[in-house]
Design a protein around this motif. Sequence first.
Motif, PDB file in Angstrom:
ATOM      1  N   MET A   1       0.848  -1.195   0.000  1.00 31.30           N
ATOM      2  CA  MET A   1       0.000   0.000   0.000  1.00 31.30           C
ATOM      3  C   MET A   1       0.879   1.239   0.000  1.00 31.30           C
ATOM      4  SD  MET A   1      -3.470   0.349   2.143  1.00 31.30           S
ATOM      5  CE  MET A   1      -2.922   1.056   3.674  1.00 31.30           C
ATOM      6  N   ASP A   2       0.561   2.177  -0.824  1.00 32.06           N
ATOM      7  CA  ASP A   2       1.401   3.362  -0.955  1.00 32.06           C
ATOM      8  C   ASP A   2       1.126   4.345   0.174  1.00 32.06           C
ATOM      9  OD1 ASP A   2       2.654   5.775  -1.816  1.00 32.06           O
ATOM     10  OD2 ASP A   2       2.743   4.902  -3.818  1.00 32.06           O
ATOM     11  N   LYS A   3       2.158   4.689   0.913  1.00 27.93           N
ATOM     12  CA  LYS A   3       2.025   5.602   2.049  1.00 27.93           C
ATOM     13  C   LYS A   3       2.703   6.942   1.786  1.00 27.93           C
ATOM     14  CE  LYS A   3       0.312   2.130   4.527  1.00 27.93           C
ATOM     15  NZ  LYS A   3       0.887   1.506   5.708  1.00 27.93           N
ATOM     16  N   LEU A   4       3.154   7.146   0.558  1.00 24.97           N
ATOM     17  CA  LEU A   4       3.902   8.366   0.243  1.00 24.97           C
ATOM     18  C   LEU A   4       3.038   9.613   0.402  1.00 24.97           C
ATOM     19  CD1 LEU A   4       6.169   7.667  -2.861  1.00 24.97           C
ATOM     20  CD2 LEU A   4       6.830   8.005  -0.462  1.00 24.97           C
ATOM     21  N   ALA A   5       3.626  10.648   0.977  1.00 26.80           N
ATOM     22  CA  ALA A   5       2.923  11.911   1.175  1.00 26.80           C
ATOM     23  C   ALA A   5       3.929  13.047   1.034  1.00 26.80           C
ATOM     24  CB  ALA A   5       2.298  11.940   2.567  1.00 26.80           C
ATOM     25  N   THR A   6       3.414  14.240   0.856  1.00 22.68           N
ATOM     26  CA  THR A   6       4.292  15.408   0.969  1.00 22.68           C
ATOM     27  C   THR A   6       4.433  15.731   2.456  1.00 22.68           C
ATOM     28  OG1 THR A   6       2.458  16.973   0.933  1.00 22.68           O
ATOM     29  CG2 THR A   6       3.391  16.334  -1.202  1.00 22.68           C
ATOM     30  N   LEU A   7       5.410  16.561   2.759  1.00 26.75           N
ATOM     31  CA  LEU A   7       5.600  16.968   4.149  1.00 26.75           C
ATOM     32  C   LEU A   7       4.336  17.625   4.690  1.00 26.75           C
ATOM     33  CD1 LEU A   7       7.701  17.171   6.414  1.00 26.75           C
ATOM     34  CD2 LEU A   7       8.440  19.348   5.441  1.00 26.75           C
ATOM     35  N   SER A   8       3.739  18.434   3.857  1.00 26.36           N
ATOM     36  CA  SER A   8       2.540  19.155   4.279  1.00 26.36           C
ATOM     37  C   SER A   8       1.371  18.189   4.497  1.00 26.36           C
ATOM     38  CB  SER A   8       2.242  20.216   3.227  1.00 26.36           C
ATOM     39  OG  SER A   8       0.890  20.543   3.217  1.00 26.36           O
ATOM     40  N   GLN A   9       1.204  17.229   3.584  1.00 22.69           N
ATOM     41  CA  GLN A   9       0.142  16.221   3.772  1.00 22.69           C
ATOM     42  C   GLN A   9       0.389  15.408   5.043  1.00 22.69           C
ATOM     43  OE1 GLN A   9       0.749  14.193   0.067  1.00 22.69           O
ATOM     44  NE2 GLN A   9      -0.926  15.255  -0.986  1.00 22.69           N
ATOM     45  N   ALA A  10       1.646  15.080   5.264  1.00 25.81           N
ATOM     46  CA  ALA A  10       1.982  14.282   6.447  1.00 25.81           C
ATOM     47  C   ALA A  10       1.592  15.028   7.717  1.00 25.81           C
ATOM     48  CB  ALA A  10       3.472  13.942   6.440  1.00 25.81           C
ATOM     49  N   ALA A  11       1.970  16.317   7.789  1.00 22.99           N
ATOM     50  CA  ALA A  11       1.679  17.100   8.998  1.00 22.99           C
ATOM     51  C   ALA A  11       0.179  17.288   9.187  1.00 22.99           C
ATOM     52  CB  ALA A  11       2.393  18.445   8.938  1.00 22.99           C
ATOM     53  N   GLU A  12      -0.567  17.305   8.083  1.00 21.97           N
ATOM     54  CA  GLU A  12      -2.017  17.472   8.204  1.00 21.97           C
ATOM     55  C   GLU A  12      -2.695  16.314   8.928  1.00 21.97           C
ATOM     56  OE1 GLU A  12      -3.328  18.272   4.221  1.00 21.97           O
ATOM     57  OE2 GLU A  12      -2.383  20.249   4.268  1.00 21.97           O
ATOM     58  N   LEU A  13      -1.996  15.187   9.030  1.00 16.57           N
ATOM     59  CA  LEU A  13      -2.550  14.045   9.759  1.00 16.57           C
ATOM     60  C   LEU A  13      -2.539  14.259  11.266  1.00 16.57           C
ATOM     61  CD1 LEU A  13      -0.881  11.302   7.573  1.00 16.57           C
ATOM     62  CD2 LEU A  13      -3.334  11.804   7.692  1.00 16.57           C
ATOM     63  N   VAL A  14      -1.804  15.278  11.715  1.00 12.73           N
ATOM     64  CA  VAL A  14      -1.849  15.649  13.133  1.00 12.73           C
ATOM     65  C   VAL A  14      -3.091  16.498  13.362  1.00 12.73           C
ATOM     66  CG1 VAL A  14      -0.677  16.871  15.013  1.00 12.73           C
ATOM     67  CG2 VAL A  14       0.664  15.622  13.287  1.00 12.73           C
ATOM     68  N   ARG A  15      -3.855  16.136  14.404  1.00 15.34           N
ATOM     69  CA  ARG A  15      -5.078  16.889  14.691  1.00 15.34           C
ATOM     70  C   ARG A  15      -4.921  17.662  15.994  1.00 15.34           C
ATOM     71  NH1 ARG A  15      -8.107  11.264  14.487  1.00 15.34           N
ATOM     72  NH2 ARG A  15      -7.583  10.685  12.364  1.00 15.34           N
ATOM     73  N   ASP A  16      -5.623  18.752  16.119  1.00 18.32           N
ATOM     74  CA  ASP A  16      -5.637  19.474  17.396  1.00 18.32           C
ATOM     75  C   ASP A  16      -6.009  18.503  18.515  1.00 18.32           C
ATOM     76  OD1 ASP A  16      -5.071  21.726  15.967  1.00 18.32           O
ATOM     77  OD2 ASP A  16      -7.057  22.652  16.195  1.00 18.32           O
ATOM     78  N   GLY A  17      -5.303  18.596  19.625  1.00 11.40           N
ATOM     79  CA  GLY A  17      -5.610  17.733  20.770  1.00 11.40           C
ATOM     80  C   GLY A  17      -4.912  16.389  20.748  1.00 11.40           C
ATOM     81  N   ASP A  18      -4.159  16.118  19.693  1.00  8.98           N
ATOM     82  CA  ASP A  18      -3.467  14.825  19.613  1.00  8.98           C
ATOM     83  C   ASP A  18      -2.443  14.653  20.734  1.00  8.98           C
ATOM     84  OD1 ASP A  18      -4.323  12.995  17.700  1.00  8.98           O
ATOM     85  OD2 ASP A  18      -3.378  14.066  16.034  1.00  8.98           O
ATOM     86  N   VAL A  19      -2.164  13.386  21.025  1.00 12.24           N
ATOM     87  CA  VAL A  19      -1.116  13.032  21.980  1.00 12.24           C
ATOM     88  C   VAL A  19       0.079  12.539  21.173  1.00 12.24           C
ATOM     89  CG1 VAL A  19      -0.495  11.600  23.957  1.00 12.24           C
ATOM     90  CG2 VAL A  19      -2.881  12.338  23.635  1.00 12.24           C
ATOM     91  N   LEU A  20       1.163  13.309  21.197  1.00  9.92           N
ATOM     92  CA  LEU A  20       2.307  13.025  20.323  1.00  9.92           C
ATOM     93  C   LEU A  20       3.419  12.285  21.057  1.00  9.92           C
ATOM     94  CD1 LEU A  20       3.063  16.411  18.482  1.00  9.92           C
ATOM     95  CD2 LEU A  20       1.403  14.653  17.878  1.00  9.92           C
ATOM     96  N   ALA A  21       3.958  11.265  20.396  1.00  8.14           N
ATOM     97  CA  ALA A  21       5.271  10.748  20.781  1.00  8.14           C
ATOM     98  C   ALA A  21       6.238  11.177  19.683  1.00  8.14           C
ATOM     99  CB  ALA A  21       5.231   9.233  20.907  1.00  8.14           C
ATOM    100  N   ILE A  22       7.495  11.362  20.032  1.00  3.54           N
ATOM    101  CA  ILE A  22       8.460  11.958  19.092  1.00  3.54           C
ATOM    102  C   ILE A  22       9.734  11.130  19.062  1.00  3.54           C
ATOM    103  CG2 ILE A  22       9.777  14.044  18.550  1.00  3.54           C
ATOM    104  CD1 ILE A  22       7.675  15.657  20.102  1.00  3.54           C
ATOM    105  N   SER A  23      10.216  10.846  17.853  1.00  3.67           N
ATOM    106  CA  SER A  23      11.413  10.009  17.712  1.00  3.67           C
ATOM    107  C   SER A  23      12.676  10.768  18.081  1.00  3.67           C
ATOM    108  CB  SER A  23      11.546   9.508  16.272  1.00  3.67           C
ATOM    109  OG  SER A  23      11.930  10.560  15.415  1.00  3.67           O
ATOM    110  N   GLY A  24      13.771  10.010  18.223  1.00  5.32           N
ATOM    111  CA  GLY A  24      15.064  10.597  18.506  1.00  5.32           C
ATOM    112  C   GLY A  24      15.149  11.087  19.929  1.00  5.32           C
ATOM    113  N   SER A  25      16.070  12.010  20.125  1.00  6.58           N
ATOM    114  CA  SER A  25      16.210  12.554  21.469  1.00  6.58           C
ATOM    115  C   SER A  25      16.700  13.992  21.351  1.00  6.58           C
ATOM    116  CB  SER A  25      17.163  11.684  22.271  1.00  6.58           C
ATOM    117  OG  SER A  25      17.276  12.188  23.569  1.00  6.58           O
ATOM    118  N   PHE A  26      17.788  14.327  21.990  1.00  9.88           N
ATOM    119  CA  PHE A  26      18.221  15.721  22.011  1.00  9.88           C
ATOM    120  C   PHE A  26      18.597  16.240  20.619  1.00  9.88           C
ATOM    121  CE2 PHE A  26      19.305  13.809  26.100  1.00  9.88           C
ATOM    122  CZ  PHE A  26      18.416  14.513  26.877  1.00  9.88           C
TER     123      PHE A  26
END
Lengths: 253, 253, 285, 285
Positions: D1-26
């Motif tokens: 299944m194709d999951k390719l998106a633009t950066l802007s499309q990708a960020a649009e998947l974040v909704r107000d009120g979401d609970v975010l986990a974030i990769s990496g560290s410092f």
Amino acid sequence: MMGPATDFTPDELMVSALAHTLRDGERVMHGVASMIPVIAIQLARATHAPGLICVNLEGIDARPSRYALTTEYFALAEGATKTSNLLRLFEYAQRGLIDAAFFSGAQIDRLGNVNTSAIGEDYERPKVRLTGGAGQAILCHTVGRIIIWLPRHERNRLPESVDFITLPGHHPNVKRRMDRVVTNLAVMDFEPQSGAMRLVSIHPGVTIEEIQDNTGFDLILPDTIPTTKPPTGEEITLLRTRVDPQGIRKQGM
Amino acid sequence: MMGPATDFTPDELMVSALAHTLRDGERVMHGVASMIPVIAIQLARATHAPGLICVNLEGIDARPSRYALTTEYFALAEGATKTSNLLRLFEYAQRGLIDAAFFSGAQIDRLGNVNTSAIGEDYERPKVRLTGGAGQAILCHTVGRIIIWLPRHERNRLPESVDFITLPGHHPNVKRRMDRVVTNLAVMDFEPQSGAMRLVSIHPGVTIEEIQDNTGFDLILPDTIPTTKPPTGEEITLLRTRVDPQGIRKQGM
Amino acid sequence: MDKLATLSQAAELVRDGDVLAISGSFFESVPMALIREVIRQGKRDLKIIVSAHGIAVDILVGAGCVREVSGAYIGFEGYGLAPNFRRAVEQGTLEFNESACFAISSGLRAAAWGLPFLPIKGLFGSDLLLRHAEYKPYTWDGEEVMLVPALKPTVALVHGRRADSAGNVQIAGAGWDEVIAEAADRVIVTVEEIVPEEEIRRTPERTTFPGFLTTAVAEAPYGAHPAGSPGLYDFDEAHVLEYLEAGKTSDGFRSYLNRYVYEAPTHDQYLEAAGGVKRIFALRI
Amino acid sequence: MDKLATLSQAAELVRDGDVLAISGSFFESVPMALIREVIRQGKRDLKIIVSAHGIAVDILVGAGCVREVSGAYIGFEGYGLAPNFRRAVEQGTLEFNESACFAISSGLRAAAWGLPFLPIKGLFGSDLLLRHAEYKPYTWDGEEVMLVPALKPTVALVHGRRADSAGNVQIAGAGWDEVIAEAADRVIVTVEEIVPEEEIRRTPERTTFPGFLTTAVAEAPYGAHPAGSPGLYDFDEAHVLEYLEAGKTSDGFRSYLNRYVYEAPTHDQYLEAAGGVKRIFALRI
């Protein structure tokens, strides 16, 4: 090629019937010692379910080019998108990421209980000590649905009650996940209310009497009992030439 | 070269004093934002403890050739025997595999409690919101012993009681693991019975009065208080030429 | 610290009564050379904790080294049941403490992580549960899990791809041998090849477990035979079939042991008996 | 299944009120390009769950996107405190739910494994415990552990090294991002490079998490900047210092955001503002 095949062997029919239980886009797992499901999954992927993803002990969505009679084998990681292992498989299932699983056993009873542990009245001193059920007792609670495969539909393999419940079928505390039982004679499922095994379809050339004679309890018989959809010509050609030219599927019959 | 150095800076003394707390063959960890311990560990390994093994967020027993002011940095995995990560570090500690750990904080009190969370009377609306203690509250229970490093020995950093206990020191339910406190002025430990901080040695050129003036509570003073063993000439040469030519250790002072 | 040992010295670290965990599974990364040496040294009263395994358990049981097996699947997959294991349980000479894979592997993981237990889902409704009073159902916010206690091996027997003399071990393939190495008190390792420390330090992302967990490491090329070593050599299917045929009777299995273990007192002699260079070359991948 | 998106499309998947986990560290593998796009899109009321993090949290807080942070360490290590985070907590405009690293990472792991909780050791005696009534002490055979509940992000933001269009993601370096990807409901990924599926299938042992966990994947070369990408480029220390200097005041930080986020509406424009080709080439490892 797309029509029903006219020339196929019992193993080919069984592999095809198992493949037909799978849907495109699903994530499916198989147990150990499960060469028939291993091939059935690859057949489904080569035909109606190109987006089917197999998750096993070695890898995710592999493209094996050869097989041996073992499921923890490096060839099953060939071309995988990710390597996997025993712990990851159970964690994925527990997380709800596995839609369907194939299991088998030495006995399966009317309520879908499976015995892979020991035959005989005394578990401590069994008549036959079997292998044990590996992860069955856990995965039956965590995968989406369970498809039982049984290459030899015989009375003693389908008793009223199993000698030991390795995998619980119908059980008050267990969400019903028993989906299909596919044998060399027929396809069955379970009546939702009673949890009792019910005939779904009869393989080509098999009679109801033959099935009843080879089942140790009374199967529920619905009003209409169709013939199991036979393999297509395409399936048979693919099986013999590309999916399983080694004929590894025959070893499980 | 093996005798005491005559020309060394406060950071070099502190790194050396921390290195001297480590024994050959131990497995040691450091926290985040801990460049002085990072260098102290490498100094100990280069001198009296060649079999010392550093376990951190990036790798096991690495041989970094450069540093930045961060501990989750690929250079800290350079030449490691195994890559590691946050989860593995905590699991190793929980399994009892980490002998010693370096921690620091904005405050440490008479009983060894450390505050890395917030300064001020109201935790909810603090005067200074600090970083938080990362893994301190957990690792202080699971590592073998704890060495506190404090680059600035000042009254407000060594109060009678910390504003918030991130890492508990002396606590009835906690096995005593507080080993040493090393500051820019002195080395201290804790009296076994009372759990109260006690002077162990005074750094060269520092007076007891200076230490008392800069400590917010009464330190226990044993009968004899030796001078902290100064760095050897070899240690100073190694630090400047091979272990830390970048001078990363100065950034923590 | 130098952990190098001969195969014989490595096996001597196993004591009568030890609780063994074993690397690999059916036909991959199984420490067979080490196990044959354990048999030669006549170790007794061993307990074994495995998830799914075959020949490693079966040969130790057949050689009379084992008192109890904890496991979830003991067999040879498509090749058949485990002949000695089966016979011993049916005759009542071996105690089999049967459970399910993830219950056992989670118990080992609890030990590896220094925890008294771990929660898992499942097991309800299975007769396995009737045999494990130590598994505790626990409800959290209406969600039922099972708490399975830590399983603590005294010894892990591991076969890996390569290691340095400090015992940093790299295992190819898709295993979870890191867990058993971390769970055990002592870790005894054979590898296909001892490599210089620099080689390990060039590839730290491939290291399965660090040297500080390793008690001893011995070089044993083809040390998994008749199992395979992923990326190096395939398992020896013909030998496995010979093993199963021999195992059909106690006498047949005694002959197998004589030929391949007792009368082949070194690993090299075993490999000669098993077909020598020609055979092992044929198995190369 | 194709999951390719633009950066802007990708960020649009974040909704107000979401609970975010974030990769990496410092300063490694931080999804900064994605986070800048989340800021541009004006997401609000986000909750963040991290273990130890720095700029990712601080910039989102400074941009007014965040209501609550759960974390164990928010700072810039040797470079200083997190200026916006600190200011927001001190001024009472941000709720900080403080805990300890392994409590948080174990909570995320519980969610990743479909468990309601996991046991860990520690925490006793710390004032953190007074703020976490949901942590339950539990005694097993005389051994005391703490049960920490699952922490379930709705979204994981991840920056990886490479992925195929099916979203099979490979992340270099020593992270545990597999856990946050598996814990979250949706997984939004940027990578340095989209590669053909065959390339992933040639190196399955490097895959961090499989495509079936990925919701969308966008290509963003240097997408971690000013953090680094292990093996490819170092973090940009000078930019980090510029960030911290700007962050000393709200006004200063507003200027930073204008320059690097709002007035640089694409990732390419951000990289130009941050020094362009010359700068990013200088960071190559």
